[in-house]
Design a protein around this motif. Structure first.
Motif, PDB file in Angstrom:
ATOM      1  N   PRO A 242       0.881  -1.038   0.232  1.00 49.48           N
ATOM      2  CA  PRO A 242      -0.397  -0.034   0.054  1.00 49.48           C
ATOM      3  C   PRO A 242       0.370   1.458  -0.136  1.00 49.48           C
ATOM      4  O   PRO A 242      -0.027   2.042  -0.619  1.00 49.48           O
ATOM      5  CB  PRO A 242      -1.084   0.066   1.447  1.00 49.48           C
ATOM      6  N   ALA A 243       1.974   1.484   0.469  1.00 53.97           N
ATOM      7  CA  ALA A 243       2.753   2.497   0.900  1.00 53.97           C
ATOM      8  C   ALA A 243       3.053   2.780  -0.737  1.00 53.97           C
ATOM      9  O   ALA A 243       3.132   4.270  -1.530  1.00 53.97           O
ATOM     10  CB  ALA A 243       3.994   2.475   1.869  1.00 53.97           C
ATOM     11  N   ALA A 244       3.305   1.815  -1.381  1.00 55.27           N
ATOM     12  CA  ALA A 244       4.376   2.247  -3.351  1.00 55.27           C
ATOM     13  C   ALA A 244       2.592   2.588  -3.610  1.00 55.27           C
ATOM     14  O   ALA A 244       3.404   3.467  -4.311  1.00 55.27           O
ATOM     15  CB  ALA A 244       4.314   0.816  -3.768  1.00 55.27           C
ATOM     16  N   ASP A 245       1.889   1.819  -3.456  1.00 58.12           N
ATOM     17  CA  ASP A 245       0.695   2.028  -4.757  1.00 58.12           C
ATOM     18  C   ASP A 245      -0.111   3.387  -4.163  1.00 58.12           C
ATOM     19  O   ASP A 245      -0.216   4.866  -4.832  1.00 58.12           O
ATOM     20  CB  ASP A 245      -0.869   1.517  -3.626  1.00 58.12           C
ATOM     21  N   PHE A 246       0.332   3.997  -3.310  1.00 54.45           N
ATOM     22  CA  PHE A 246       0.120   5.677  -2.135  1.00 54.45           C
ATOM     23  C   PHE A 246       0.744   7.065  -2.612  1.00 54.45           C
ATOM     24  O   PHE A 246       0.739   7.735  -3.505  1.00 54.45           O
ATOM     25  CB  PHE A 246      -0.032   5.413  -0.635  1.00 54.45           C
ATOM     26  N   GLU A 273       8.774  -2.151  -5.631  1.00 59.40           N
ATOM     27  CA  GLU A 273       7.615  -2.271  -6.076  1.00 59.40           C
ATOM     28  C   GLU A 273       7.580  -0.918  -6.609  1.00 59.40           C
ATOM     29  O   GLU A 273       6.531  -1.074  -8.092  1.00 59.40           O
ATOM     30  CB  GLU A 273       6.332  -2.553  -4.746  1.00 59.40           C
ATOM     31  N   LEU A 274       8.029   0.766  -6.322  1.00 62.73           N
ATOM     32  CA  LEU A 274       7.937   1.115  -7.330  1.00 62.73           C
ATOM     33  C   LEU A 274       8.555   1.943  -8.399  1.00 62.73           C
ATOM     34  O   LEU A 274       8.617   2.622  -9.401  1.00 62.73           O
ATOM     35  CB  LEU A 274       8.564   2.606  -6.139  1.00 62.73           C
ATOM     36  N   GLY A 275      10.020   0.458  -8.648  1.00 63.78           N
ATOM     37  CA  GLY A 275      11.289   0.982  -9.921  1.00 63.78           C
ATOM     38  C   GLY A 275      11.307   2.209 -10.085  1.00 63.78           C
ATOM     39  O   GLY A 275      11.873   2.597  -9.420  1.00 63.78           O
ATOM     40  N   GLU A 276      11.168   2.811 -11.176  1.00 64.57           N
ATOM     41  CA  GLU A 276      12.083   3.890 -10.989  1.00 64.57           C
ATOM     42  C   GLU A 276      11.419   5.404 -10.180  1.00 64.57           C
ATOM     43  O   GLU A 276      11.848   6.031 -10.149  1.00 64.57           O
ATOM     44  CB  GLU A 276      11.856   4.237 -12.478  1.00 64.57           C
TER      45      GLU A 276
END
Length: 395
Positions: A242-246, A273-276
């Motif tokens: 959820p942190a990455a989605d946010f 999860e976030l990549g770039e």
């Protein structure tokens, strides 16, 4: 029962003594059993597997050298999926049926909240849990809870201190947290830090939330986007999914904002999860950087490579390794036949211990947290670099 006829009274008593040891739950078969209850599958699996990898690497290292007082260290792991309703029965089974000497490296605040009473009831130590929540750091301390890591209060206080030093105003800070005891702990720490700096309206800052084990971040994001002052920094107290989605969604509306995470987020999983889009994201750590030129970090990397060549070094497994290293010091001090009470007494009697981190860690009767250190890091080109708050924070 037949009388002993094996060569005299002395030999008879020796045999009785040996047979008696076999009934001791913590010394049977030359093993010392510890338990770990953590998410080993599901959305938060990397947190539990990371702690297990670090602890098992340290145990394997000690076992290869002959164990502790000749006894082999065993870690019994149970999967709770990061759910309190699963954590409680798994913990009870380990304590009552497996008769573990202690729990080590359990993951999570909501799960700790329901298992601490079990540890208290059975007078069994909960050691080195992967959580910085205040419920494990009471005053006076709970005898059966001993921590390795710095608290969430210390992590968020370091964030607030750094943000203010960098010129971000208190009213430009917002929070996005998991809607449970974990999220509460980090949020309260940040609010207290702001209040300590004289900001009386800290509780009026935008505070978005999401439900544990979900990725439903949109309502929380909407709350933050409606803040009367556009946030320049958002402190996140959540897990990596959820942190990455946010962060991914929020960057669309707040492209200049800073995103800060506490260590529990799962640093590498968040970056993956976030990549770039991970560039510039800040994570406070409670262990040194993975490339630090410190004896303890070198030993950890060597042990991890020997124990599991498929495991990649990470902040979570490093924490497990370091916590296990201090735990073993307590086991050694507890003597040849430790029990649950002897182990607690031994750990609290350690005082200052040099683990190879530059500065010693310490435990004592009134001090149940070994380390107070926090290392701020920032993701740069896929790697975690130590952060100097005064060097400029924008990506």
């Amino acid at each position: 029962m037949k009388k002993c006829r094996l060569g005299g009274r002395l030999l008879c008593w020796q045999l009785v003594g040996v047979l008696g040891l076999l009934w001791l739950p913590f010394a049977s078969a030359g093993e010392l059993k510890m338990g770990l209850v953590a998410p080993l599958s599901g959305a938060s699996a990397s947190l539990g597997t990371g702690m297990r990898e670090g602890i098992e690497a340290r145990f394997a290292e000690v076992n290869a050298a002959g164990g502790v007082h000749g006894k082999r260290l065993v870690l019994l792991s149970r999967d709770d999926h990061y759910e309190p309703l699963r954590a409680a029965p798994e913990t009870r089974q380990l304590i009552e049926e497996e008769e573990i000497l202690a729990s080590i490296g359990n993951v999570g605040t909501p799960t700790a909240i329901v298992t601490i009473p079990l540890h208290q009831q059975h007078q069994t130590l909960l050691y080195g849990a992967f959580t910085g929540a205040g419920g494990l750091r009471l005053e006076p301390p709970d005898r059966y809870v001993i921590n390795y890591r710095a608290s969430y209060v210390q992590e968020t206080a370091a964030m607030i201190e750094g943000l203010l030093q960098a010129g971000i105003a208190p009213q430009e800070i917002a929070f996005f947290t998991q809607n449970d005891g974990y999220g509460d702990a980090g949020y309260i720490g940040g609010i207290r830090a702001l209040e300590a700096h004289g900001f009386d309206d800290a509780q009026d800052l935008a505070h978005g939330r999401y439900t544990r084990n979900t990725r439903n971040i949109h309502q929380g994001l909407a709350t933050i986007l409606q803040a009367p002052v556009t946030p320049r920094a958002i402190i996140i107290v959540g897990t990596y999914g959820p942190a990455a989605d946010f962060i991914r969604e929020a960057r669309t509306d707040l492209p200049e904002a800073l995103f800060l995470n506490v260590s529990f987020v799962g640093s590498q999983a968040l970056a993956d999860e976030l990549g770039e889009m991970a560039e510039g994201v800040i994570v406070t750590q409670v262990v040194p950087p993975l490339d630090a030129d410190l004896p303890a970090v070198h030993a950890y990397r060597d042990a991890l490579a020997r124990h599991d060549q498929s495991a990649e070094p990470g902040f979570i497994s490093l924490e497990g390794y370091l916590a296990a290293s201090l735990f073993i010091k307590g086991l050694e001090a507890a003597g040849e036949n430790p029990d649950r009470e002897k182990l607690v007494d031994a750990l609290l009697g350690l005082g200052e211990v040099d683990l190879g981190l530059g500065d010693p860690v310490s435990l004592g009767i009134g001090d149940h947290q070994a380390s107070d250190a926090v290392w701020p890091t920032r993701i740069r080109h896929g790697h975690f670099e130590l952060l100097d708050w005064s060097s400029g924070l924008l990506p």
